[in-house]
Design a protein around this motif. Sequence first.
Motif, PDB file in Angstrom:
ATOM      1  N   VAL A  36       0.836  -1.209   0.000  1.00 13.35           N
ATOM      2  CA  VAL A  36       0.000   0.000   0.000  1.00 13.35           C
ATOM      3  C   VAL A  36       0.869   1.257   0.000  1.00 13.35           C
ATOM      4  N   VAL A  37       1.932   1.261   0.818  1.00 12.56           N
ATOM      5  CA  VAL A  37       2.805   2.432   0.893  1.00 12.56           C
ATOM      6  C   VAL A  37       3.423   2.730  -0.469  1.00 12.56           C
ATOM      7  N   TRP A  38       3.975   1.721  -1.123  1.00 14.37           N
ATOM      8  CA  TRP A  38       4.622   1.962  -2.418  1.00 14.37           C
ATOM      9  C   TRP A  38       3.605   2.338  -3.493  1.00 14.37           C
ATOM     10  N   THR A  39       2.426   1.732  -3.447  1.00 14.87           N
ATOM     11  CA  THR A  39       1.397   2.077  -4.431  1.00 14.87           C
ATOM     12  C   THR A  39       0.963   3.526  -4.275  1.00 14.87           C
ATOM     13  N   VAL A  40       0.710   3.933  -3.018  1.00 12.48           N
ATOM     14  CA  VAL A  40       0.275   5.316  -2.778  1.00 12.48           C
ATOM     15  C   VAL A  40       1.410   6.291  -3.091  1.00 12.48           C
ATOM     16  N   MET A  41       2.650   5.910  -2.756  1.00 13.89           N
ATOM     17  CA  MET A  41       3.772   6.800  -3.055  1.00 13.89           C
ATOM     18  C   MET A  41       3.902   7.038  -4.555  1.00 13.89           C
ATOM     19  N   LEU A 150       6.491  23.100  -8.307  1.00 11.37           N
ATOM     20  CA  LEU A 150       5.442  22.915  -7.299  1.00 11.37           C
ATOM     21  C   LEU A 150       4.868  21.503  -7.371  1.00 11.37           C
ATOM     22  N   GLY A 151       4.672  20.992  -8.595  1.00  9.11           N
ATOM     23  CA  GLY A 151       4.174  19.625  -8.758  1.00  9.11           C
ATOM     24  C   GLY A 151       5.135  18.600  -8.190  1.00  9.11           C
ATOM     25  N   LEU A 152       6.434  18.783  -8.488  1.00 12.82           N
ATOM     26  CA  LEU A 152       7.438  17.872  -7.932  1.00 12.82           C
ATOM     27  C   LEU A 152       7.476  17.949  -6.411  1.00 12.82           C
ATOM     28  N   GLY A 153       7.368  19.160  -5.882  1.00 13.00           N
ATOM     29  CA  GLY A 153       7.347  19.337  -4.431  1.00 13.00           C
ATOM     30  C   GLY A 153       6.171  18.632  -3.785  1.00 13.00           C
ATOM     31  N   ALA A 154       4.992  18.730  -4.413  1.00 12.51           N
ATOM     32  CA  ALA A 154       3.807  18.063  -3.874  1.00 12.51           C
ATOM     33  C   ALA A 154       3.972  16.546  -3.912  1.00 12.51           C
ATOM     34  N   ALA A 155       4.537  16.034  -5.017  1.00 17.57           N
ATOM     35  CA  ALA A 155       4.742  14.582  -5.131  1.00 17.57           C
ATOM     36  C   ALA A 155       5.722  14.085  -4.072  1.00 17.57           C
ATOM     37  N   VAL A 156       6.824  14.818  -3.881  1.00 14.14           N
ATOM     38  CA  VAL A 156       7.821  14.416  -2.883  1.00 14.14           C
ATOM     39  C   VAL A 156       7.245  14.521  -1.474  1.00 14.14           C
ATOM     40  N   ALA A 157       6.478  15.589  -1.205  1.00 12.67           N
ATOM     41  CA  ALA A 157       5.885  15.761   0.128  1.00 12.67           C
ATOM     42  C   ALA A 157       4.918  14.633   0.451  1.00 12.67           C
ATOM     43  N   LEU A 158       4.056  14.286  -0.501  1.00 16.60           N
ATOM     44  CA  LEU A 158       3.113  13.191  -0.258  1.00 16.60           C
ATOM     45  C   LEU A 158       3.867  11.880  -0.098  1.00 16.60           C
ATOM     46  N   GLY A 159       4.863  11.642  -0.960  1.00 14.58           N
ATOM     47  CA  GLY A 159       5.649  10.420  -0.851  1.00 14.58           C
ATOM     48  C   GLY A 159       6.344  10.305   0.496  1.00 14.58           C
ATOM     49  N   GLY A 160       6.918  11.405   0.974  1.00 14.08           N
ATOM     50  CA  GLY A 160       7.583  11.393   2.271  1.00 14.08           C
ATOM     51  C   GLY A 160       6.618  11.148   3.414  1.00 14.08           C
ATOM     52  N   LEU A 161       5.450  11.760   3.326  1.00 10.63           N
ATOM     53  CA  LEU A 161       4.428  11.575   4.367  1.00 10.63           C
ATOM     54  C   LEU A 161       3.964  10.121   4.418  1.00 10.63           C
TER      55      LEU A 161
END
Length: 197
Positions: A36-41, A150-161
């Motif tokens: 689930v973590v990798w899929t959501v990331m 901004l898109g890359l930042g959002a993707a990295v932030a969600l992935g980190g969370l």
Amino acid sequence: MRGARGAEGARQWCWRWRRNPLRRRDDVFEAWIVLVVWTVMVLGGALAGLVTARAADESFTRLRQDRHAVPAVLAGGTGSAVPAGESAVYDRVRATVRWRAADGKPRVGSALVPSGHKAGTRVTIWLDPQGRPTTPPPTRSAAATESTLLGLGAAVALGGLVFGAGGLARWRLDQRRYARWEREWERLGPQWGHKTP
């Protein structure tokens, strides 16, 4: 040889999914957490990045449509003015200017203008929909760059969370395993000291 190593690696990675006598319920639960973590990331991060980049791009497009340039005249020189920090490049300063509003009435206000000009010089300023001086809208290329970042930042932030939440869930699972092992050790450990007849 290389193919055999790859197959062995896949078997080791997937051991929690296969039936075997050593597999515990916690192992299956951990496998689901990892999946689930990798899929959501991957999928969630990509979706969050695309949505954020698109929203930012639409916002920048709206800025370009709402703001318009008008001719103005400098009320004072800009040679000794301090560069304005809000400008993308620091060759602009805040100065008092005069211009005519859409209704033809004269207006006076403070706006960002190129530095190094004398009073009376004609300059171009940008106005918002209410007719107030504002900063120039971002160019298409600058907007595209900022939207992408901004898109890359959002993707990295969600992935980190999500990665952090998955790590926390696995840590809690490990704590449960350690507590279970400790209980089993307390139950079986004393029996190891006795000799069998």
